[in-house]
Design an enzyme around this catalytic site. Structure first.
Site, mmCIF file in Angstrom:
data_model
loop_
_atom_site.group_PDB
_atom_site.id
_atom_site.type_symbol
_atom_site.label_atom_id
_atom_site.label_comp_id
_atom_site.label_asym_id
_atom_site.label_seq_id
_atom_site.Cartn_x
_atom_site.Cartn_y
_atom_site.Cartn_z
ATOM 1 N N TYR A 148 61.364 125.244 67.502
ATOM 2 C CA TYR A 148 61.876 124.971 67.240
ATOM 3 C C TYR A 148 62.982 124.810 67.144
ATOM 4 O O TYR A 148 64.004 124.246 67.873
ATOM 5 C CB TYR A 148 61.759 124.793 65.790
ATOM 6 C CG TYR A 148 62.044 123.946 64.749
ATOM 7 C CD1 TYR A 148 61.590 122.113 64.564
ATOM 8 C CD2 TYR A 148 62.846 123.730 63.629
ATOM 9 C CE1 TYR A 148 62.823 120.988 63.342
ATOM 10 C CE2 TYR A 148 63.424 122.761 63.019
ATOM 11 C CZ TYR A 148 62.765 121.934 63.285
ATOM 12 O OH TYR A 148 63.400 120.894 61.933
ATOM 13 N N ALA A 150 65.070 126.652 69.668
ATOM 14 C CA ALA A 150 65.474 126.193 70.836
ATOM 15 C C ALA A 150 65.010 124.292 71.644
ATOM 16 O O ALA A 150 66.579 123.928 72.274
ATOM 17 C CB ALA A 150 64.422 126.556 71.745
ATOM 18 N N SER A 151 63.570 124.057 70.435
ATOM 19 C CA SER A 151 64.945 122.331 70.570
ATOM 20 C C SER A 151 65.669 121.756 69.856
ATOM 21 O O SER A 151 66.361 120.818 70.182
ATOM 22 C CB SER A 151 62.952 121.419 69.987
ATOM 23 O OG SER A 151 63.446 122.110 68.591
HETATM 24 N N1 LIG Z 1 62.817 118.857 55.777
HETATM 25 C C1 LIG Z 1 63.860 119.775 56.583
HETATM 26 O O1 LIG Z 1 63.799 120.870 55.805
HETATM 27 C C2 LIG Z 1 64.393 119.647 58.295
HETATM 28 C C3 LIG Z 1 65.446 120.376 58.097
HETATM 29 C C4 LIG Z 1 65.997 120.536 59.828
HETATM 30 C C5 LIG Z 1 65.831 119.731 59.669
HETATM 31 N N2 LIG Z 1 64.945 118.135 59.694
HETATM 32 C C6 LIG Z 1 64.893 117.658 60.646
HETATM 33 O O2 LIG Z 1 64.636 116.054 59.879
HETATM 34 C C7 LIG Z 1 63.962 115.108 61.071
HETATM 35 C C8 LIG Z 1 62.672 114.330 60.099
HETATM 36 O O3 LIG Z 1 61.853 115.776 59.645
HETATM 37 P P1 LIG Z 1 61.579 114.936 57.787
HETATM 38 O O4 LIG Z 1 61.763 116.706 56.963
HETATM 39 O O5 LIG Z 1 61.923 113.856 57.132
HETATM 40 O O6 LIG Z 1 59.868 114.834 57.802
HETATM 41 P P2 LIG Z 1 58.602 114.278 58.559
HETATM 42 O O7 LIG Z 1 59.194 113.060 56.834
HETATM 43 O O8 LIG Z 1 57.577 114.370 58.531
HETATM 44 O O9 LIG Z 1 59.176 113.079 59.407
HETATM 45 C C9 LIG Z 1 60.078 113.190 61.144
HETATM 46 C C10 LIG Z 1 59.048 111.877 61.491
HETATM 47 O O10 LIG Z 1 58.430 112.429 62.557
HETATM 48 C C11 LIG Z 1 57.978 111.342 63.255
HETATM 49 N N3 LIG Z 1 56.874 111.429 63.874
HETATM 50 C C12 LIG Z 1 56.412 113.100 64.943
HETATM 51 N N4 LIG Z 1 55.735 113.083 65.759
HETATM 52 C C13 LIG Z 1 56.449 111.492 66.671
HETATM 53 C C14 LIG Z 1 55.818 111.003 67.951
HETATM 54 N N5 LIG Z 1 55.537 112.203 69.149
HETATM 55 N N6 LIG Z 1 56.707 109.990 68.001
HETATM 56 C C15 LIG Z 1 57.086 109.211 66.979
HETATM 57 N N7 LIG Z 1 57.168 109.484 66.242
HETATM 58 C C16 LIG Z 1 56.851 111.465 65.235
HETATM 59 C C17 LIG Z 1 56.608 111.343 61.963
HETATM 60 O O11 LIG Z 1 55.900 109.675 61.584
HETATM 61 P P3 LIG Z 1 54.345 109.356 62.846
HETATM 62 O O12 LIG Z 1 53.517 111.005 62.156
HETATM 63 O O13 LIG Z 1 54.233 108.207 62.318
HETATM 64 O O14 LIG Z 1 54.428 109.194 64.076
HETATM 65 C C18 LIG Z 1 56.974 111.320 61.131
HETATM 66 O O15 LIG Z 1 57.103 109.821 60.287
HETATM 67 C C19 LIG Z 1 63.035 115.892 61.926
HETATM 68 O O16 LIG Z 1 63.911 115.972 62.933
HETATM 69 C C20 LIG Z 1 63.386 117.579 61.464
HETATM 70 O O17 LIG Z 1 63.061 118.152 62.453
HETATM 71 C C21 LIG Z 1 64.182 118.986 58.463
#
Ligand SMILES: NC(=O)c1ccc[n+]([C@@H]2O[C@H](COP(=O)([O-])OP(=O)(O)OC[C@H]3O[C@@H](n4cnc5c(N)ncnc54)[C@H](OP(=O)(O)O)[C@@H]3O)[C@@H](O)[C@H]2O)c1
Length: 241
Positions: A148, A150-151
């Site tokens: 994660y 690294a990405s």
């Molecule tokens: N929550 C945290 O603490 C946190 C911290 C730092 C960064 N982030 C980043 O914030 C972003 C949003 O995450 P979140 O926390 O809001 O979690 P989340 O609610 O799980 O959102 C992730 C979204 O990504 C979509 N997704 C996953 N794989 C996919 C694929 N192959 N193709 C298309 N869509 C895909 C999912 O929709 P489907 O299942 O419908 O595909 C889901 O709506 C992410 O990039 C995460 O790394 C989160």
């Protein structure tokens, strides 16, 4: 907030941070397309006017190209892209399988390439603003998250390069790097680990998704017209050690 463009794509816009970004754009009158595998459908139905779902797997370039084409065929323009779709599969490096490594890189990094590459020519003709969602894990590292981190770190280099390549054509590209946010992604963190993270957060709490969405919406908007190639940390003052 000011947006002189009309059409946006938010990947993973059906839940968590992405959903709040989608809602913010729609509230500003932007026709907003959620690209995700399934979650976006219900959210788009719930939001209604000006919000649409196109089933898209960001890891599949052809799927992404088809979805972008559908948006451009309908509206003739694409102004904003938020690369927000993301996924974790944590493990210590000695235990991490090549599949765990590859799947995270595929969604979080290759997904950003696929969506940006497929949209870029239209974004340049349109308003041309991109926000990529990274993480403090990509800036500081985080044990158990080599894949994660690294990405998310690679997204920073990608965005800075993109900003330099197309700035002359008035495209802006920026990064939001959230700390810990209360979403589906963090709900499985064990309580004891959660407490140790809170120790290192000045504000002593996780963020709400809209607290990340607001800075992302700012960077996307005309209010940030002189900001490009930057990384905005939105982490409640998180530092490890
Ligand atoms: N929550 C945290 O603490 C946190 C911290 C730092 C960064 N982030 C980043 O914030 C972003 C949003 O995450 P979140 O926390 O809001 O979690 P989340 O609610 O799980 O959102 C992730 C979204 O990504 C979509 N997704 C996953 N794989 C996919 C694929 N192959 N193709 C298309 N869509 C895909 C999912 O929709 P489907 O299942 O419908 O595909 C889901 O709506 C992410 O990039 C995460 O790394 C989160």
């Amino acid at each position: 907030m000011e947006y002189s463009g009309e059409v946006a794509v938010v990947t993973g816009g059906g839940s968590g941070i992405g959903e709040q970004i989608t809602r913010g754009l729609v509230d500003n009158g932007i026709k907003t397309y959620i690209f995700s595998r399934s979650r976006g459908e219900e959210t788009a139905d719930e939001i209604g006017k000006n919000c649409y779902f196109i089933e898209t797997d960001v890891t599949d370039f052809q799927s992404v190209e088809g979805s972008v084409q559908e948006v451009v065929d309908r509206h003739g323009v694409l102004d904003y892209l938020v690369n927000n779709a993301g996924f974790t599969s944590d493990n210590l490096l000695l235990r991490m399988s090549p599949e765990e490594w590859g799947r995270v890189i595929d969604v979080n990094l290759n997904g950003v390439f696929n969506c940006t590459r497929a949209s870029l020519r239209y974004l340049i003709k349109g308003k041309g603003s991109i926000v990529n969602v990274s993480s403090v894990s990509g800036l500081l590292g985080n044990p158990g998250q080599a894949n994660y981190s690294a990405s998310k770190s690679a997204i920073v280099g990608f965005t800075k390069t993109l900003a330099q390549e197309y700035g002359k054509r008035e495209l802006r590209a920026n990064v939001v790097a959230p700390g810990f946010v209360d979403t589906r992604l963090t709900e499985d963190i064990p309580e004891n680990k959660k407490y140790s993270y809170l120790d290192n957060i000045i504000l002593k709490r996780f963020a709400e998704p809209e607290e990340i969405a607001h800075p992302a919406l700012f960077l996307l908007s005309d209010k940030a017209s002189y900001i490009t190639g930057t990384v905005l940390r939105v982490d409640g003052g998180l530092s490890f050690g």
